[in-house]
Design an enzyme around this catalytic site. Structure first.
Site, short mmCIF file in Angstrom:
data_model
loop_
_atom_site.label_atom_id
_atom_site.label_comp_id
_atom_site.label_asym_id
_atom_site.label_seq_id
_atom_site.Cartn_x
_atom_site.Cartn_y
_atom_site.Cartn_z
N LYS A 29 -6.30 -5.26 13.82
CA LYS A 29 -5.10 -4.54 14.26
C LYS A 29 -4.58 -5.11 15.60
CE LYS A 29 -4.71 -1.54 10.85
NZ LYS A 29 -3.57 -1.56 9.94
N GLY A 71 0.83 -1.21 0.00
CA GLY A 71 0.00 0.00 0.00
C GLY A 71 0.86 1.25 0.00
N TYR A 90 -11.98 -3.76 12.37
CA TYR A 90 -10.65 -3.15 12.23
C TYR A 90 -9.83 -3.34 13.52
CZ TYR A 90 -7.40 0.77 11.11
OH TYR A 90 -6.31 1.56 10.86
N SER A 117 -2.52 -0.08 14.76
CA SER A 117 -3.28 1.16 15.01
C SER A 117 -3.56 1.30 16.50
CB SER A 117 -4.62 1.10 14.27
OG SER A 117 -5.47 2.14 14.70
N SER A 157 1.60 3.49 -2.35
CA SER A 157 1.45 4.54 -3.37
C SER A 157 0.91 5.84 -2.80
CB SER A 157 0.53 4.04 -4.49
OG SER A 157 -0.76 3.80 -3.97
N ILE A 199 -4.02 10.04 11.88
CA ILE A 199 -3.05 10.67 10.98
C ILE A 199 -3.80 11.26 9.78
CG2 ILE A 199 -0.94 10.23 9.62
CD1 ILE A 199 -0.66 9.56 12.66
N ASN A 203 1.95 -2.27 5.41
CA ASN A 203 1.21 -1.03 5.64
C ASN A 203 -0.21 -1.05 5.07
OD1 ASN A 203 0.98 2.11 5.81
ND2 ASN A 203 0.68 1.62 3.65
N ALA A 262 -10.17 -5.70 15.75
CA ALA A 262 -9.79 -7.11 15.88
C ALA A 262 -8.59 -7.43 15.00
CB ALA A 262 -10.98 -8.00 15.53
P1 NAI Z 1 -4.76 4.98 2.86
O1 NAI Z 1 -6.16 4.51 2.64
O2 NAI Z 1 -4.37 6.31 2.31
O3 NAI Z 1 -3.70 3.91 2.35
C1 NAI Z 1 -3.90 2.54 2.43
C2 NAI Z 1 -3.17 1.91 1.28
O4 NAI Z 1 -3.38 0.49 1.31
C3 NAI Z 1 -3.69 2.40 -0.07
O5 NAI Z 1 -2.61 2.67 -0.93
C4 NAI Z 1 -4.50 1.22 -0.58
O6 NAI Z 1 -4.56 1.14 -1.99
C5 NAI Z 1 -3.71 0.06 0.01
N1 NAI Z 1 -4.51 -1.16 0.06
C6 NAI Z 1 -5.75 -1.32 0.57
N2 NAI Z 1 -6.17 -2.57 0.39
C7 NAI Z 1 -5.18 -3.24 -0.26
C8 NAI Z 1 -5.02 -4.57 -0.72
N3 NAI Z 1 -5.99 -5.48 -0.57
N4 NAI Z 1 -3.86 -4.90 -1.32
C9 NAI Z 1 -2.87 -3.98 -1.49
N5 NAI Z 1 -2.97 -2.71 -1.08
C10 NAI Z 1 -4.11 -2.34 -0.47
O7 NAI Z 1 -4.58 4.93 4.42
P2 NAI Z 1 -3.38 5.34 5.39
O8 NAI Z 1 -3.98 6.23 6.39
O9 NAI Z 1 -2.19 5.76 4.65
O10 NAI Z 1 -3.16 3.93 6.11
C11 NAI Z 1 -1.97 3.16 6.02
C12 NAI Z 1 -1.96 2.15 7.15
O11 NAI Z 1 -1.95 2.86 8.39
C13 NAI Z 1 -3.19 1.25 7.20
O12 NAI Z 1 -2.81 -0.05 7.59
C14 NAI Z 1 -4.04 1.88 8.27
O13 NAI Z 1 -4.89 0.96 8.88
C15 NAI Z 1 -2.97 2.38 9.23
N6 NAI Z 1 -3.41 3.42 10.13
C16 NAI Z 1 -3.86 4.63 9.65
C17 NAI Z 1 -4.26 5.61 10.55
C18 NAI Z 1 -4.75 6.95 10.11
O14 NAI Z 1 -5.22 7.71 10.97
N7 NAI Z 1 -4.67 7.33 8.85
C19 NAI Z 1 -4.25 5.37 11.99
C20 NAI Z 1 -3.77 4.08 12.37
C21 NAI Z 1 -3.36 3.15 11.46
#
Ligand code: NAI
Length: 248
Positions: free
Chosen positions: A159, A12, A155, A142, A14, A188, A90, A157
């Site tokens: 994490k 993830g 989510y 998370s 990108s 974030i 990620n 469960a």
């Molecule tokens: P985001 O939604 O911008 O990025 C998530 C990325 O994962 C995207 O690029 C998406 O295309 C990719 N993705 C989703 N499903 C996929 C799959 N089946 N196969 C391959 N790639 C896949 O979200 P963000 O905020 O950048 O999140 C990144 C990580 O951080 C996640 O694991 C999220 O749970 C975690 N996180 C985010 C928080 C926040 O407040 N933004 C807080 C705590 C954790």
């Protein structure tokens, strides 16, 4: 340049937190494999930013919830770029609903990406690290996996499961030169939180001692530390990066 000559895979990678991690690890000297699921243009843009730092970068499309796709992606990365010695798990999704209204489908969807997908990518990559006698696995969990959250039982469960996985795998791999850690972000500023209603985000700010949401780069800095050779004695750890919202 702690990671010079080492290849890092960021799932993830990108956009959002993943992209910031890819750029930070490139700053540390690593070559970067970026996994993406749907937007080749965004993935290519992230690769361009890495290349501008003088590192190698390639994008690999794969839904991490799909085992055959995972298998094929890791084999291709190995062939095109070499063994993966730093893995940042990620990729993640949310499908928020109260538990009473949650469907079996949305439960499975979140668990299959956020827990099983991350675990299975790790399973595929681990032999590279064992062969090298050195490796870094970092799970992006998370704050919700630690404290729970209204409307996010699936989510939470997943994490929380990642934290248990981190500790188990850390024990299994420690003698092989591999560390396994998790970073637990608070709230974030990314696309994921852009859909959270303003009043909820205001509540988050009020409950965060630092008084604001975090930035993707602040998560990336924690990942860089855990990925570095200097963190060799840190394993099975969950590093909270949450502005003080949850302390344990
Ligand atoms: P985001 O939604 O911008 O990025 C998530 C990325 O994962 C995207 O690029 C998406 O295309 C990719 N993705 C989703 N499903 C996929 C799959 N089946 N196969 C391959 N790639 C896949 O979200 P963000 O905020 O950048 O999140 C990144 C990580 O951080 C996640 O694991 C999220 O749970 C975690 N996180 C985010 C928080 C926040 O407040 N933004 C807080 C705590 C954790």
């Amino acid at each position: 340049m702690d990671l010079q000559g080492k290849l890092a895979l960021v799932t993830g990678g990108s956009r959002g937190i993943g992209r910031a991690i890819a750029l930070e690890l490139a700053d540390a000297g690593a070559d970067i494999a970026i996994n993406y699921s749907s937007n080749p243009q965004a993935a290519e843009e992230a690769c361009e930013l890495v290349r501008a730092k003088g590192r190698r970068a390639m994008a690999f499309k794969c839904n991490i919830a799909n085992d055959p796709e995972n298998h094929a992606m890791i084999a291709t990365i190995r062939k095109e770029m070499g063994p993966i010695l730093v893995l940042v798990n990620n990729a993640g999704i949310t499908r928020d609903r109260t538990f009473a209204k949650m469907t079996h489908e949305s439960w499975n969807e979140v668990l299959s990406v956020d827990l099983t997908g991350q675990a299975m990518v790790t399973h595929e990559v681990l032999p590279d690290m064992v062969n090298a006698g050195w490796g870094r696995v970092i799970f992006i969990t998370s704050i919700v996996g630690e404290m729970g959250n209204f409307g996010q039982s699936n989510y939470a469960a997943a994490k929380g499961g990642l934290i248990a996985l981190t500790r188990s795998l850390a024990r299994e791999t420690a003698r092989k030169g591999i560390t396994v850690n998790a970073v637990a972000p608070g709230f974030i500023e990314t696309d994921m939180t852009s859909v959270v209603p303003d009043n909820v985000l205001e509540q988050v700010r009020q409950n965060t001692p630092v008084g604001r949401l975090g930035k993707p780069e602040e998560i990336a800095a924690a990942v860089r530390f855990l990925a570095s050779p200097r963190a060799a004695f840190v394993t099975g750890e969950v590093l909270n990066v949450n502005g003080g919202m949850y302390m344990n």
